[in-house]
Write a protein that holds these residues in place. Structure first.
Motif, short mmCIF file in Angstrom:
data_model
loop_
_atom_site.label_atom_id
_atom_site.label_comp_id
_atom_site.label_asym_id
_atom_site.label_seq_id
_atom_site.Cartn_x
_atom_site.Cartn_y
_atom_site.Cartn_z
N GLY A 1 38.87 49.00 44.45
CA GLY A 1 38.77 48.73 43.19
C GLY A 1 39.43 49.31 41.66
N TRP A 2 38.90 48.68 40.76
CA TRP A 2 39.81 49.55 39.23
C TRP A 2 39.17 50.41 39.64
N ASN A 3 37.58 51.17 39.46
CA ASN A 3 37.21 51.95 38.72
C ASN A 3 37.49 52.73 39.84
N HIS A 4 37.60 53.02 41.28
CA HIS A 4 38.70 53.32 42.36
C HIS A 4 40.52 54.02 41.50
N PHE A 5 41.32 53.10 41.70
CA PHE A 5 42.58 53.91 41.69
C PHE A 5 42.92 54.23 40.18
N ASP B 1 50.07 35.41 44.72
CA ASP B 1 51.71 35.86 45.59
C ASP B 1 52.71 35.15 45.77
N PRO B 2 53.88 35.25 45.90
CA PRO B 2 54.37 34.40 46.34
C PRO B 2 53.93 33.40 47.88
N GLU B 3 53.40 33.53 48.57
CA GLU B 3 53.23 32.77 49.55
C GLU B 3 52.10 32.23 49.53
N GLY B 4 51.03 32.03 47.89
CA GLY B 4 50.21 31.49 47.32
C GLY B 4 48.46 32.29 47.52
N ARG B 5 48.91 32.88 47.95
CA ARG B 5 47.13 34.22 47.90
C ARG B 5 46.91 34.48 46.14
N VAL B 6 45.87 34.06 46.30
CA VAL B 6 45.47 34.77 44.63
C VAL B 6 44.82 35.69 44.85
N ILE B 7 44.75 36.71 44.24
CA ILE B 7 44.09 38.34 44.52
C ILE B 7 44.24 38.51 43.24
N PRO B 8 42.29 38.97 43.22
CA PRO B 8 41.62 39.61 42.62
C PRO B 8 41.76 41.22 42.17
N THR B 9 41.85 41.65 40.77
CA THR B 9 41.48 43.05 40.84
C THR B 9 40.45 43.53 40.75
N ARG B 10 39.10 43.81 41.14
CA ARG B 10 37.54 43.72 40.49
C ARG B 10 37.69 45.11 39.99
N TYR B 11 36.19 45.13 39.34
CA TYR B 11 35.90 46.66 38.97
C TYR B 11 35.79 47.17 40.16
N GLY B 12 35.17 47.05 40.94
CA GLY B 12 34.71 47.84 42.08
C GLY B 12 33.43 48.89 42.14
N ASN B 13 34.04 50.16 42.21
CA ASN B 13 33.39 51.48 42.07
C ASN B 13 34.24 52.97 42.34
N GLY B 14 33.92 53.79 42.93
CA GLY B 14 33.91 54.96 42.61
C GLY B 14 35.15 54.67 43.50
N ASP B 15 35.07 54.14 45.23
CA ASP B 15 35.51 53.55 46.18
C ASP B 15 37.30 52.63 46.39
N LYS C 1 34.91 33.82 48.27
CA LYS C 1 35.86 34.85 47.95
C LYS C 1 36.03 35.83 48.03
N GLU C 2 36.96 36.90 48.14
CA GLU C 2 38.24 37.82 48.73
C GLU C 2 37.80 39.00 47.93
N ILE C 3 37.38 40.32 48.20
CA ILE C 3 37.49 40.98 48.13
C ILE C 3 38.91 42.12 47.43
N GLY C 4 40.45 41.80 47.82
CA GLY C 4 40.87 41.82 46.49
C GLY C 4 41.74 43.56 46.39
N VAL C 5 41.84 43.74 45.11
CA VAL C 5 42.59 45.27 45.80
C VAL C 5 41.41 46.21 46.10
N VAL C 6 41.65 47.38 46.90
CA VAL C 6 40.74 48.30 47.62
C VAL C 6 41.74 49.41 46.89
N THR C 7 42.58 49.08 46.66
CA THR C 7 43.59 50.70 46.09
C THR C 7 44.61 50.00 45.41
N ALA C 8 45.20 51.19 44.88
CA ALA C 8 46.94 51.16 44.25
C ALA C 8 47.10 52.80 44.14
N TYR C 9 48.40 53.45 44.38
CA TYR C 9 48.43 54.23 44.12
C TYR C 9 50.07 54.43 44.60
N CYS C 10 51.04 55.72 43.44
CA CYS C 10 51.77 56.12 43.74
C CYS C 10 52.39 56.78 45.08
#
Length: 145
Positions: free
Chosen positions: A56-60, A40-54, A124-133
């Motif tokens: 990360g990627w597999n959720h959203f 992001d613009p503040e220099g945070r490196v944010i992972p999107t992990r595969y995760g699970n049904g709750d 390490k960071e958890i990263g993206v928990v969810t994404a939605y419209c």
């Protein structure tokens, strides 16, 4: 003398535990492998992990129909719109011609989720928990084109 179940268990070397036996690990299983990564613009490196049904990627990718990293990455490339502790929210807009939809990406920028169920590991960071419209149950299919 009548043998009780406790006496029988002791005779064979078993241990009786009152109540349910706790799981050896207090954390739920999730795939920590990184699917996408964005700064992001503040220099945070944010992972999107595969995760699970709750989370990360597999959720959203299933529940919210976001199946392209570029949708998440473009939203994370903007500033943080809402922050509360390690929880960050980023707001973006996806456009396709005259069509558009508001995208929300929620990040846990901390080692553990606030409920303590997930741990990304030391440093390490958890990263993206969810994404939605926003405003719809599922993002439109054109968002993935």
């Amino acid at each position: 003398m009548k043998m009780t179940s406790a006496m029988a268990a002791a005779a064979v070397g078993a241990v009786l535990v009152a109540g349910p036996v706790p799981d050896a690990s207090a954390q739920r299983y999730w795939n920590k492998k990184v699917r996408c990564e964005q700064s992001d613009p503040e220099g945070r490196v944010i992972p999107t992990r595969y995760g699970n049904g709750d989370l990360g990627w597999n959720h959203f990718s299933g529940k919210h129909n976001i199946r392209k990293c570029r949708v998440v990455d473009a939203t994370l490339a903007g500033k943080v719109d809402k922050q509360g502790g390690g929880r960050l929210e980023y707001y973006g807009v996806a456009r396709n011609g005259a069509r558009f939809v508001n995208v929300v990406v929620i990040v846990q920028y901390a080692r553990r989720t606030t409920d303590g169920e997930y741990d990304a590991g030391k440093g390490k960071e958890i990263g993206v928990v969810t994404a939605y419209c926003r405003g719809v149950n599922k993002c439109p299919d054109w968002i993935n084109q």
